[in-house]
Design a protein around this motif. Structure first.
Motif, PDB file in Angstrom:
ATOM      1  N   SER A 107       0.823  -1.213   0.000  1.00 11.90           N
ATOM      2  CA  SER A 107       0.000   0.000   0.000  1.00 11.90           C
ATOM      3  C   SER A 107       0.857   1.264   0.000  1.00 11.90           C
ATOM      4  CB  SER A 107      -0.972  -0.002   1.190  1.00 11.90           C
ATOM      5  OG  SER A 107      -0.300   0.240   2.402  1.00 11.90           O
ATOM      6  N   LEU A 160      -2.301  -4.783  -4.974  1.00 12.26           N
ATOM      7  CA  LEU A 160      -3.486  -4.995  -4.138  1.00 12.26           C
ATOM      8  C   LEU A 160      -4.702  -5.185  -5.028  1.00 12.26           C
ATOM      9  CD1 LEU A 160      -3.021  -2.229  -1.400  1.00 12.26           C
ATOM     10  CD2 LEU A 160      -2.554  -4.664  -1.172  1.00 12.26           C
ATOM     11  N   ASP A 213      -9.021  -5.176  -5.206  1.00 15.59           N
ATOM     12  CA  ASP A 213     -10.014  -4.287  -4.589  1.00 15.59           C
ATOM     13  C   ASP A 213     -10.196  -4.640  -3.117  1.00 15.59           C
ATOM     14  OD1 ASP A 213     -10.408  -2.921  -6.954  1.00 15.59           O
ATOM     15  OD2 ASP A 213     -12.187  -4.069  -7.536  1.00 15.59           O
ATOM     16  N   ARG A 236      -7.164  -3.342  -1.251  1.00 14.93           N
ATOM     17  CA  ARG A 236      -7.224  -1.884  -1.063  1.00 14.93           C
ATOM     18  C   ARG A 236      -8.216  -1.525   0.036  1.00 14.93           C
ATOM     19  NH1 ARG A 236      -6.004  -2.130  -6.393  1.00 14.93           N
ATOM     20  NH2 ARG A 236      -8.141  -2.295  -7.138  1.00 14.93           N
ATOM     21  N   ASP A 283      -7.277   0.428   3.394  1.00 14.74           N
ATOM     22  CA  ASP A 283      -7.972   1.664   3.781  1.00 14.74           C
ATOM     23  C   ASP A 283      -8.351   1.642   5.258  1.00 14.74           C
ATOM     24  OD1 ASP A 283      -7.783   2.864   1.321  1.00 14.74           O
ATOM     25  OD2 ASP A 283      -9.826   2.330   0.687  1.00 14.74           O
TER      26      ASP A 283
END
Length: 183
Positions: A60, A109, A111, A114, A118
């Motif tokens: 990330s 990454l 979806d 991610r 997050d």
């Protein structure tokens, strides 16, 4: 309330007279281990193994290969590969050959990955920032500068230690050869 690291410190002091520098170094060691434990506990709470969490974190942040993760975290390539395989199996990352060298894999990454980052990576950044802001300006400055200086000095001391170790090993090796030749 006494926390675990303070109990360990009290236990190690019992019966021993510790110099102030010994106490300070011991407090530093315990604080470092405690911080590492805080991150590890949060990683496990996310549902991932600690190494898998750090892989997600690094990707990330823009790190793209297993070798880069291994080099950055000082973790074996096998450990990183195992974590990546598990993350890929769980749909958090994809691994794709990087050019002609099939041994080098780019990590991306998904979806799902991610969304995980997050929550669990950005959330840690925000928690760190709030904890940082709770410190005074001088504490922040000292905390930012001291570890780098300590690490630089520690590397220098380890180099000296390696040199001593190599000299000792050479003496032991020569003594073994001498005994072998004497027979």
């Amino acid at each position: 309330m006494i926390i675990q690291s303070e109990i360990i410190l009290l236990y190690r002091q019992k019966g021993n007279v510790m110099k102030n520098t010994d106490r300070e170094l011991e407090k530093f060691r315990l604080a470092y281990k405690e911080a590492d434990g805080i991150y590890a506990a949060f990683a496990r709470e996310s549902g991932l193994a600690v190494m898998e969490y750090w892989v997600i974190w690094m990707v990330s942040e823009g790190v793209r290969t297993q070798a880069e993760i291994s080099d950055t975290l000082f973790i074996s390539k096998q450990t990183v590969n195992s974590a990546c395989r598990h993350l890929e199996k769980n749909g958090l990352i994809t691994l794709a050959a990087a050019g002609d060298d099939l041994r080098v894999k780019n990590i991306s990454l998904t979806d799902k990955g991610r969304a995980f980052a997050d929550i669990y990576v950005r959330g840690v950044y925000e928690a760190e920032e709030r904890a940082w802001e709770a410190l005074g300006e001088e504490e922040r400055r000292a905390l930012a500068e001291a570890p780098s200086k300590f690490n630089k000095e520690l590397k220098a001391q380890f180099e000296k230690l390696r040199a001593v170790k190599e000299r000792r090993e050479e003496k032991v090796w020569k003594a073994c050869l001498k005994r072998k030749n004497a027979k």
